[in-house]
Design a protein around this motif. Sequence first.
Motif, PDB file in Angstrom:
ATOM      1  N   GLY A  83       0.831  -1.200   0.000  1.00  0.00           N
ATOM      2  CA  GLY A  83       0.000   0.000   0.000  1.00  0.00           C
ATOM      3  C   GLY A  83       0.863   1.246   0.000  1.00  0.00           C
ATOM      4  O   GLY A  83       1.931   1.274   0.585  1.00  0.00           O
ATOM      5  N   VAL A  84       0.408   2.280  -0.733  1.00  0.00           N
ATOM      6  CA  VAL A  84       1.105   3.565  -0.715  1.00  0.00           C
ATOM      7  C   VAL A  84       0.085   4.653  -0.419  1.00  0.00           C
ATOM      8  O   VAL A  84      -0.985   4.696  -1.033  1.00  0.00           O
ATOM      9  N   THR A  85       0.384   5.492   0.533  1.00  0.00           N
ATOM     10  CA  THR A  85      -0.488   6.610   0.875  1.00  0.00           C
ATOM     11  C   THR A  85       0.349   7.874   0.865  1.00  0.00           C
ATOM     12  O   THR A  85       1.350   7.956   1.571  1.00  0.00           O
ATOM     13  N   PHE A  86      -0.058   8.830   0.027  1.00  0.00           N
ATOM     14  CA  PHE A  86       0.555  10.149   0.119  1.00  0.00           C
ATOM     15  C   PHE A  86      -0.184  10.877   1.225  1.00  0.00           C
ATOM     16  O   PHE A  86      -1.291  10.491   1.562  1.00  0.00           O
ATOM     17  N   PRO A  87       0.387  11.941   1.769  1.00  0.00           N
ATOM     18  CA  PRO A  87      -0.315  12.654   2.838  1.00  0.00           C
ATOM     19  C   PRO A  87      -1.782  12.866   2.466  1.00  0.00           C
ATOM     20  O   PRO A  87      -2.074  13.497   1.455  1.00  0.00           O
ATOM     21  N   ASN A  88      -2.677  12.321   3.261  1.00  0.00           N
ATOM     22  CA  ASN A  88      -4.135  12.461   3.056  1.00  0.00           C
ATOM     23  C   ASN A  88      -4.656  11.865   1.755  1.00  0.00           C
ATOM     24  O   ASN A  88      -5.738  12.232   1.306  1.00  0.00           O
ATOM     25  N   HIS A  89      -3.915  10.998   1.122  1.00  0.00           N
ATOM     26  CA  HIS A  89      -4.353  10.540  -0.189  1.00  0.00           C
ATOM     27  C   HIS A  89      -3.879   9.107  -0.425  1.00  0.00           C
ATOM     28  O   HIS A  89      -2.769   8.882  -0.878  1.00  0.00           O
ATOM     29  N   PRO A  90      -4.740   8.139  -0.073  1.00  0.00           N
ATOM     30  CA  PRO A  90      -4.351   6.747  -0.316  1.00  0.00           C
ATOM     31  C   PRO A  90      -4.359   6.469  -1.812  1.00  0.00           C
ATOM     32  O   PRO A  90      -5.332   6.811  -2.497  1.00  0.00           O
ATOM     33  N   VAL A  91      -3.309   5.901  -2.345  1.00  0.00           N
ATOM     34  CA  VAL A  91      -3.266   5.628  -3.781  1.00  0.00           C
ATOM     35  C   VAL A  91      -3.730   4.201  -4.051  1.00  0.00           C
ATOM     36  O   VAL A  91      -4.650   3.967  -4.826  1.00  0.00           O
ATOM     37  N   PHE A  92      -3.099   3.226  -3.413  1.00  0.00           N
ATOM     38  CA  PHE A  92      -3.615   1.855  -3.489  1.00  0.00           C
ATOM     39  C   PHE A  92      -3.308   1.165  -2.176  1.00  0.00           C
ATOM     40  O   PHE A  92      -2.505   1.642  -1.378  1.00  0.00           O
ATOM     41  N   ASP A  93      -3.989   0.031  -1.980  1.00  0.00           N
ATOM     42  CA  ASP A  93      -3.901  -0.627  -0.691  1.00  0.00           C
ATOM     43  C   ASP A  93      -4.014  -2.128  -0.893  1.00  0.00           C
ATOM     44  O   ASP A  93      -4.726  -2.581  -1.779  1.00  0.00           O
ATOM     45  N   ASP A  94      -3.292  -2.875  -0.092  1.00  0.00           N
ATOM     46  CA  ASP A  94      -3.395  -4.321  -0.084  1.00  0.00           C
ATOM     47  C   ASP A  94      -3.263  -4.939  -1.485  1.00  0.00           C
ATOM     48  O   ASP A  94      -4.115  -5.699  -1.931  1.00  0.00           O
ATOM     49  N   LEU A  95      -2.211  -4.574  -2.143  1.00  0.00           N
ATOM     50  CA  LEU A  95      -1.990  -5.085  -3.487  1.00  0.00           C
ATOM     51  C   LEU A  95      -1.111  -6.339  -3.413  1.00  0.00           C
ATOM     52  O   LEU A  95      -0.031  -6.303  -2.822  1.00  0.00           O
ATOM     53  N   ASN A  96      -1.598  -7.421  -3.967  1.00  0.00           N
ATOM     54  CA  ASN A  96      -0.824  -8.671  -3.974  1.00  0.00           C
ATOM     55  C   ASN A  96      -0.590  -9.106  -5.405  1.00  0.00           C
ATOM     56  O   ASN A  96      -1.529  -9.138  -6.197  1.00  0.00           O
ATOM     57  N   LEU A  97       0.639  -9.416  -5.713  1.00  0.00           N
ATOM     58  CA  LEU A  97       0.957  -9.714  -7.104  1.00  0.00           C
ATOM     59  C   LEU A  97       2.239 -10.522  -7.185  1.00  0.00           C
ATOM     60  O   LEU A  97       3.203 -10.235  -6.474  1.00  0.00           O
ATOM     61  N   THR A  98       2.226 -11.549  -8.011  1.00  0.00           N
ATOM     62  CA  THR A  98       3.456 -12.294  -8.242  1.00  0.00           C
ATOM     63  C   THR A  98       3.759 -12.261  -9.725  1.00  0.00           C
ATOM     64  O   THR A  98       2.902 -12.605 -10.539  1.00  0.00           O
ATOM     65  N   ILE A  99       4.941 -11.823 -10.055  1.00  0.00           N
ATOM     66  CA  ILE A  99       5.332 -11.751 -11.462  1.00  0.00           C
ATOM     67  C   ILE A  99       6.444 -12.750 -11.711  1.00  0.00           C
ATOM     68  O   ILE A  99       7.413 -12.813 -10.955  1.00  0.00           O
ATOM     69  N   ARG A 100       6.254 -13.528 -12.756  1.00  0.00           N
ATOM     70  CA  ARG A 100       7.226 -14.586 -13.052  1.00  0.00           C
ATOM     71  C   ARG A 100       8.085 -14.211 -14.244  1.00  0.00           C
ATOM     72  O   ARG A 100       7.656 -13.447 -15.098  1.00  0.00           O
ATOM     73  N   GLN A 101       9.230 -14.842 -14.259  1.00  0.00           N
ATOM     74  CA  GLN A 101      10.174 -14.537 -15.324  1.00  0.00           C
ATOM     75  C   GLN A 101       9.579 -14.784 -16.703  1.00  0.00           C
ATOM     76  O   GLN A 101       8.940 -15.806 -16.939  1.00  0.00           O
ATOM     77  N   GLY A 102       9.782 -13.828 -17.586  1.00  0.00           N
ATOM     78  CA  GLY A 102       9.336 -13.978 -18.964  1.00  0.00           C
ATOM     79  C   GLY A 102       7.897 -13.578 -19.209  1.00  0.00           C
ATOM     80  O   GLY A 102       7.430 -13.611 -20.345  1.00  0.00           O
TER      81      GLY A 102
END
Lengths: 265, 232
Positions: free
Chosen positions: B13-32
């Motif tokens: 999750g990333v929150t700028f002051p007073n501004h949540p951008v995204f939250d609880d992001l789950n992701l797995t990226i595989r080679q190729g």
Amino acid sequence: MFSYEFMRNAFAAGTIIAIICGIMGVFVIARNMSFLTHTLSEIGFSGAAFGVFAGWAPLNGMLLFTVVSSVIVGQLSARSERREAATSAISALFIGLGILFLSLANKNASYATSILFGSVIGISAGDVQQMLWLSLLVLVVVFVIYRFLKFDSFDHTGARVKGLWTNALSITFLVLLALSVSVAAQIVGSLLIFILLTLPAATAKYFAHTVGGMMVLAITLALVGVWSGLVLSYATNFPVSFFIAAIEAIFYFIALGWQRLQTAE
Amino acid sequence: MESAPILKLEHLGVTFPNHPVFDDLNLTIRQGEMWSIIGKNGVGKTTLMRTILHQLHPTHGKISYLPSQGDVKIGYVPQFRNIDADYPLTIKDFVGLNLTGWKLPWLSAKERAKVQKILDQTGLKQLAKRPIGQASGGEKQKAYLAQALVEAPNLLILDESTASLDPVTKTELLDLVTELNQRLKLTVLFVTHDIPMAQKYTQHYLMMTPGKVEQGPIANLTTEKVWEGENV
Ligand SMILES: Nc1ncnc2c1ncn2[C@@H]1O[C@H](COP(=O)(O)OP(=O)(O)O)[C@@H](O)[C@H]1O
Ligand SMILES: [Mg+2]
């Protein structure tokens, strides 16, 4: 002409200055710092006046003032629009201080003239040696950080997203610029130093095809200006900075005209 | 067979002051793999990429790089670039800028060969001597791509690289990226708000909408939220 020691010193000093200005000028232009260079030279004037007032060599006063202020300017340079306004205010303050120091120092007006407009006769062998060491320091640092400095100067976004230490680079460059300004002011004077630090490189930008080529051309143009300035000044007794300024400005306008022709085709 | 994961985001999750951008992001990226990161302007795509690049600290969660061999090296082609049209910087010089380090000012023979190889691969061979400021939009994007590739990354991030290109140039650039993906097993994150392009070129999608991040087959994603407000 070379039978006079002061002329030999002036040529040695002028050659060092032209080389330093050609190299640093390329980065000054790429980093869009002409305006800041101008301000640093005014701060240099103030520093030299302070040196005279304190009974130091003017060069040492200049070094102190320009190096300290370049670090300060580097810190506040986060936003460039604000930097311009802040820089103007700083430069006004320093010119004022310079005038104050000079009047306090109770020296005659010729001192002020040579600080502002440069002088050929004032340069001793000792000065030349100090300039040489300072220039070598600048050159060595530029050589060591060259790849980082080039990336950051010509493609700031690319350097930043790569995670290069762009802020530290920026402050390092400003300190190098402060040293160069102080060295170069010895001949052309603080009022005109930005000419050698900006015009040859700005001219070279239009003719060169590579960064290396731009550097070689900028050094050449600076050398031609300084050497012919010295010769003409010796022959006519007119101030050397007048000739250098005129020659570099003419080169620049020729480059602009040439550029026009190219794009008009 | 699934290839080895190289990047894993957990509860990010990333929150700028007073501004949540995204939250609880789950992701797995595989080679190729080739991923599209889709979402409309301002939703936080660039913010996510900057977090992956460690330029921003996540407010929550963590990012792990799971290299199957050696380091994960990321080549990032940023969305905005500012280059003076008058610079005497050739495309070749521009690509070489990325070879930094405490080295001699000039490139070694080996480094020059590396630059040359990338220029060949990206179809810039003929344009090597052209000043970057005078290149066309598509040529510039290719040069940006080449600059990112010269360091031999195993993860390439293209942040809206095709956004300002015409359809033909767009296709050309993405064909090139696809070829690199297949030949070098390069993992690609393609940030875009262009859904047809995403569908044409990538197999995996991450859809970012305000307050929600989804992944999966494109048909299942709430695409209309992306189209909204977009002048397509
Ligand atoms: N450094 C920052 N500080 C505060 N807010 C930011 C910062 N960077 C981006 N934002 C905000 O975060 C949101 C997402 O921006 P961004 O990631 O650039 O969107 P996208 O790339 O999807 O168009 C926007 O509302 C933007 O204004
Ligand atoms: Mg963006």
